[in-house]
Each structure stands twice: as structure tokens, then as C-alpha cells.
Design an enzyme around this catalytic site. Structure first.
Site, mmCIF file in Angstrom:
data_model
loop_
_atom_site.group_PDB
_atom_site.id
_atom_site.type_symbol
_atom_site.label_atom_id
_atom_site.label_comp_id
_atom_site.label_asym_id
_atom_site.label_seq_id
_atom_site.Cartn_x
_atom_site.Cartn_y
_atom_site.Cartn_z
ATOM 1 N N ARG A 257 7.987 7.054 -0.052
ATOM 2 C CA ARG A 257 8.486 8.862 -0.255
ATOM 3 C C ARG A 257 9.570 8.495 -0.051
ATOM 4 N NH1 ARG A 257 2.783 8.471 3.104
ATOM 5 N NH2 ARG A 257 3.648 6.867 3.945
ATOM 6 N N TYR B 187 -7.643 -4.123 9.465
ATOM 7 C CA TYR B 187 -7.931 -3.325 8.517
ATOM 8 C C TYR B 187 -9.758 -3.910 8.060
ATOM 9 C CZ TYR B 187 -3.324 -1.579 8.655
ATOM 10 O OH TYR B 187 -2.795 -0.914 8.932
ATOM 11 N N ARG C 272 9.451 -1.558 3.287
ATOM 12 C CA ARG C 272 8.966 -1.046 1.852
ATOM 13 C C ARG C 272 10.450 0.329 1.457
ATOM 14 N NH1 ARG C 272 4.448 1.644 5.179
ATOM 15 N NH2 ARG C 272 3.332 0.431 5.448
ATOM 16 N N ARG D 41 4.752 8.625 -7.742
ATOM 17 C CA ARG D 41 3.585 8.823 -7.820
ATOM 18 C C ARG D 41 2.563 9.709 -7.999
ATOM 19 N NH1 ARG D 41 1.356 10.291 -3.363
ATOM 20 N NH2 ARG D 41 0.288 9.359 -1.691
ATOM 21 N N ASP E 167 0.647 -3.875 -1.981
ATOM 22 C CA ASP E 167 0.287 -3.066 -0.447
ATOM 23 C C ASP E 167 -0.569 -4.872 -0.308
ATOM 24 O OD1 ASP E 167 0.074 -0.692 1.165
ATOM 25 O OD2 ASP E 167 -2.038 -2.294 1.691
HETATM 26 O O1 CP3 Z 1 8.317 -2.788 1.261
HETATM 27 C C1 CP3 Z 1 8.505 -2.929 -0.190
HETATM 28 O O2 CP3 Z 1 9.383 -1.278 -0.405
HETATM 29 C C2 CP3 Z 1 7.180 -2.756 -0.543
HETATM 30 C C3 CP3 Z 1 5.563 -2.359 -0.579
HETATM 31 C C4 CP3 Z 1 4.734 -2.529 0.459
HETATM 32 C C5 CP3 Z 1 4.452 -0.874 0.827
HETATM 33 N N1 CP3 Z 1 3.265 -1.578 1.785
HETATM 34 C C6 CP3 Z 1 3.890 0.183 0.447
HETATM 35 C C7 CP3 Z 1 3.192 0.807 0.742
HETATM 36 C C8 CP3 Z 1 4.816 -3.414 1.576
HETATM 37 C C9 CP3 Z 1 5.150 -4.549 1.635
HETATM 38 C C10 CP3 Z 1 3.040 -2.964 2.196
HETATM 39 C C11 CP3 Z 1 2.742 -3.581 2.905
HETATM 40 C C12 CP3 Z 1 1.703 -2.697 3.573
HETATM 41 N N2 CP3 Z 1 0.694 -2.295 3.576
HETATM 42 C C13 CP3 Z 1 1.599 -2.849 5.491
HETATM 43 C C14 CP3 Z 1 2.582 -4.544 6.463
HETATM 44 C C15 CP3 Z 1 4.132 -4.316 6.239
HETATM 45 C C16 CP3 Z 1 3.593 -2.717 7.609
HETATM 46 O O3 CP3 Z 1 4.093 -1.545 7.448
HETATM 47 O O4 CP3 Z 1 3.377 -2.989 8.887
HETATM 48 C C17 CP3 Z 1 0.700 -2.790 5.979
HETATM 49 C C18 CP3 Z 1 0.071 -3.080 7.721
HETATM 50 C C19 CP3 Z 1 -0.116 -1.907 4.987
HETATM 51 C C20 CP3 Z 1 -1.367 -1.237 4.876
HETATM 52 C C21 CP3 Z 1 -1.035 0.799 5.009
HETATM 53 N N3 CP3 Z 1 -0.585 0.969 3.137
HETATM 54 C C22 CP3 Z 1 -1.061 1.121 5.255
HETATM 55 C C23 CP3 Z 1 -0.441 0.902 6.901
HETATM 56 C C24 CP3 Z 1 -0.288 2.063 4.548
HETATM 57 C C25 CP3 Z 1 -0.270 3.540 5.051
HETATM 58 C C26 CP3 Z 1 1.234 3.816 5.853
HETATM 59 C C27 CP3 Z 1 1.827 5.253 5.835
HETATM 60 O O5 CP3 Z 1 3.145 5.420 5.852
HETATM 61 O O6 CP3 Z 1 1.077 5.953 4.921
HETATM 62 C C28 CP3 Z 1 -0.235 2.022 3.488
HETATM 63 C C29 CP3 Z 1 0.298 2.619 2.496
HETATM 64 C C30 CP3 Z 1 1.334 2.365 1.506
HETATM 65 N N4 CP3 Z 1 1.928 1.412 1.138
HETATM 66 C C31 CP3 Z 1 2.666 3.463 1.028
HETATM 67 C C32 CP3 Z 1 4.177 2.455 0.430
HETATM 68 C C33 CP3 Z 1 4.886 3.106 -0.040
HETATM 69 C C34 CP3 Z 1 2.727 4.875 1.013
HETATM 70 C C35 CP3 Z 1 1.273 5.215 0.535
HETATM 71 C C36 CP3 Z 1 1.754 6.642 -0.822
HETATM 72 O O7 CP3 Z 1 2.731 6.741 -1.439
HETATM 73 O O8 CP3 Z 1 1.492 7.496 -0.356
#
Ligand code: CP3
Length: 353
Positions: A31, A154, A27, A40, A77
Site C-alpha cells: 500500500r 490466526y 512487503r 487493488r 498471503d
Molecule cells: O512481502 C511481500 O511483498 C509479499 C506479500 C505478503 C503479504 N503478506 C501481502 C499483504 C507477505 C509475505 C505477507 C505475509 C503475511 N501476511 C504475514 C507474515 C509477515 C508479517 O507481516 O509478519 C502475516 C502475519 C500476514 C497476515 C496478514 N495479511 C495481516 C496481519 C494483514 C493486515 C496487515 C495490514 O497492514 O493491514 C494482511 C494483509 C496484507 N498482506 C496486505 C498485503 C500487501 C495489505 C492488504 C491490503 O492491500 O489491504
């Protein structure tokens, strides 16, 4: 064939000699970076950001402009696949991902179809090729997907942040239905990752965020088995270059030996396990990626350097370590602490190579 200016990450994933330990952060685009929040806001919301290749490229590059990271990771994602299957992904502000049509009914499960990446996920492939162009061979680009079990969590629960009651009920009462979901999803992931590789991804990672909630009896059957199926269908080479892969089961410390035998090149570790013990247990089968507790990034540069040194020392001399966090970086991380992490890894790791 293109020549990378910095291929340290790819060499480490293949357990070849490197001059220092490469580092990237799960990640890393997100943010905690003010420039991410600006982009964003311009996109409107997170999904629109993912679906716009220009903006996805912009945010992928943001952490690389600040830090000397050894890899870029595609900004997207894991839930793009279930979205392409028609489940209707949306993000409610501050509540994480949700699906309009969760998978509960047998009829819906039996009619699941495998998306065509070039048609249904073309925005991801366009982002991959645009990021590769923008990177101009500075560092490799990592592509990724969720594991079938994590995606199924999910898809069945319909949202994140649950107690996994729905999927576990299905697992114990209608295992054949869950196996059907996992099978279709595994085939979808193979096509998706291979399409990312064809579009320019130079390594791939499978995020098994929820494999660790399974019982000892169920992990192999419901998670690892399907990741093995993916690995056996994955392209291992593209334009003459090896495409290494990483499997990351959060909470998978108990099953390291089994994961190491899956056919993966590298294994991701969360912060609950000692990396010296992990290295002992997997021997020279795989490289190891990890495993700093992301909460350490709330401390100070000095404490960060001490904690980085512990992990480097515990891994010890030689190849096959990729430094990373044990899970994604928190949105509350001060950006200067991420800088301290990356600089500490680079300067402190040279003596182990
Ligand atoms: O690593 C990176 O920089 C690449 C981007 C990336 C995102 N999601 C961006 C993201 C990657 C590799 C993921 C994978 C992902 N997404 C996973 C597996 C990794 C992990 O964290 O366990 C999972 C379970 C998801 C599903 C998901 N997407 C969730 C649970 C959430 C909410 C998380 C939160 O912190 O609110 C997201 C949203 C998400 N994916 C964000 C980002 C940058 C935040 C979104 C925003 O800008 O509001």
C-alpha cells in the site's frame, strides 16, 4: 537450467561470494505504492488481488519496476492455507484478516484436512509460474508460507490484533489439540512450499511472525519443532539448482543459536538485535537477513544512509548477509525513501565484499 541475470540473493543465502550485499524488502509490494493501490482498487479487495494470477503478477512486478531490488517475492498471503482448509478467510476493511470459522471445538480440530496445493491453491501456483515468466530471469523469485504456530494463532484466535488468549489457553490446557493443529499445518506447509518450488519459486521463506510471543519453555516445542519438520520435508533442489530457505521468527533474538541449528540456510532478524552479535552467535552456520527498523524509512535519505551503513559495518566483511527490513514496510513509507534504502545498500556495501 535457466541462467539468472542477477543471482546475488541466491549466492548470499548460500554464503557464497557476492560483489555487494543484496537487498529486498518484506512487503515490498503493497500500500505504500500508489500503483499498488490502483491495482487493488481494480481487483476490488486484497483477497481478489491474491486470487487473480494476472493481477498478483502485476503487483509483484511493481516494486521491481521502481527499484533495483535483488529479488521478487510472490504476492500472496500466509493465510491462504487456513483459507484452503475451509476456515473462511476475509479481510474487513481496515481491520486485518478474520476467519468466519475459527478453530475452537475439538470436533473441528480433529477433522482438519491437508489441502492439495494443485487443487485448492492452484491460484497461488498459477501466480508463481506467471511471475517467473514475467521476470524473465532478471532476479530470483521468493516463495513463502507462514510458520505452523503463526498460522495456528490466526486459526484459533479467528483474527489478528488479539492478546493471544485463546491460543495460549489451548496451549496450556489442551496442548494435544494444539499439537494436532500444528502437525496438520506443518504437513500442509511442506506440500504448499514444495508445490511453489515446482512451479518456479527459487528460494522460500517461513514467516514466524508470532513465535516471539511464546515463553522460553514453549518456543522450541510449539514453533521451532514444526519449522524443523518443514525443513526436513522441503525440496532442497529443483532442476539442478539449490533452493535456499529462510526462517524468520520475529522476536526470536533470544533463540538464534537454536534456530541456526534447525537446518535452515538463512535466518531472518528483526531490528531488536545487533547484527554483529547475531553473526557472532550463529558463526558460519547460516546466512543472516535483516535488519533495519522499518520506521527509519519515515526519516530522510541521509539518515537512512547512515543507518544502513551501521548495519553493513556491524555485519562486517564477507558473505552471507542479505539486507532487509526487520519487519514489513509500512503503508505510510514515502516511496522515495525506499529508493534511498536500496541505493544506499548497493553503493555502501561494495567495500565489504
Ligand atoms: O512481502 C511481500 O511483498 C509479499 C506479500 C505478503 C503479504 N503478506 C501481502 C499483504 C507477505 C509475505 C505477507 C505475509 C503475511 N501476511 C504475514 C507474515 C509477515 C508479517 O507481516 O509478519 C502475516 C502475519 C500476514 C497476515 C496478514 N495479511 C495481516 C496481519 C494483514 C493486515 C496487515 C495490514 O497492514 O493491514 C494482511 C494483509 C496484507 N498482506 C496486505 C498485503 C500487501 C495489505 C492488504 C491490503 O492491500 O489491504
Amino acid at each position: 537450467m535457466t541462467k539468472l541475470k542477477n543471482d546475488t540473493l541466491l549466492r548470499a543465502l548460500l554464503r557464497q561470494p557476492t560483489e555487494y550485499t543484496p537487498v529486498w524488502m518484506m512487503r515490498q509490494a503493497g500500500r505504500y505504492l500508489p500503483e499498488y493501490n490502483k491495482t487493488r482498487a481494480r481487483a476490488g479487495d486484497f483477497l481478489s488481488l491474491c486470487k487473480n494470477p494476472d493481477l498478483a503478477t502485476e503487483v509483484t512486478m511493481q516494486p521491481l519496476e521502481r527499484y533495483s531490488l535483488d529479488a521478487a517475492i510472490l504476492f500472496s498471503d500466509i493465510l491462504t492455507i487456513p483459507d484452503a482448509m475451509g476456515l473462511g478467510l476475509y479481510f474487513a476493511e481496515g481491520e486485518g484478516p478474520k476467519f468466519e470459522r475459527p478453530l475452537r471445538e475439538e470436533r473441528d480440530i480433529r477433522s482438519l484436512t491437508i489441502p492439495d496445493p494443485s487443487r485448492d491453491l492452484s491460484y497461488v501456483m498459477n501466480a508463481v509460474s506467471q511471475i517467473r515468466k514475467t521476470l524473465d530471469n532478471q532476479v530470483p523469485l521468493i516463495g513463502f508460507s507462514g510458520s505452523p504456530f503463526t498460522l495456528a494463532c490466526y486459526m484459533v484466535e479467528g483474527r489478528g490484533g488479539t492478546d493471544f488468549r485463546q491460543i495460549k489457553t489451548m496451549l496450556y490446557t489442551r496442548p494435544e489439540l494444539l499439537h494436532h493443529i500444528l502437525n496438520v499445518t506443518a504437513q500442509s506447509v511442506v506440500n504448499y512450499l514444495n508445490a511453489q518450488i515446482e512451479s518456479g519459486a527459487q528460494a522460500v521463506m517461513i514467516f514466524d511472525t508470532w513465535g516471539g510471543i511464546l515463553s522460553h519453555y514453549n518456543y522450541q516445542e510449539f514453533s521451532l519443532q514444526y519449522m524443523k519438520q518443514i525443513l526436513s520435508g522441503l525440496r532442497r533442489e529443483q532442476n539442478g539448482a539449490r533452493i535456499p530457505n529462510v526462517i524468520f521468527t520475529k522476536g526470536g533474538g533470544l533463540w538464534l543459536e537454536n534456530i541456526a541449528e534447525s537446518g535452515c540456510d538463512a535466518l531472518g532478524l528483526d531490528w531488536t538485535i545487533n547484527i554483529a552479535e547475531a553473526r557472532n552467535r550463529v558463526g558460519d552456520k547460516v546466512a543472516l537477513q535483516g535488519n533495519l527498523d522499518p520506521a527509519i524509512l519515515f526519516s530522510t535519505p541521509k539518515i537512512i544512509a547512515t543507518e544502513v551503513e551501521k548495519i553493513l559495518k556491524d555485519y562486517g566483511n564477507g558473505n552471507g548477509h542479505i539486507f532487509n527490513l526487520g519487519h514489513g514496510i509500512s503503508q505510510f513509507t514515502p516511496p522515495e525513501n525506499a529508493l534511498a534504502l536500496i541505493e544506499s545498500v548497493h553503493s555502501l556495501s561494495k567495500k565489504y565484499h
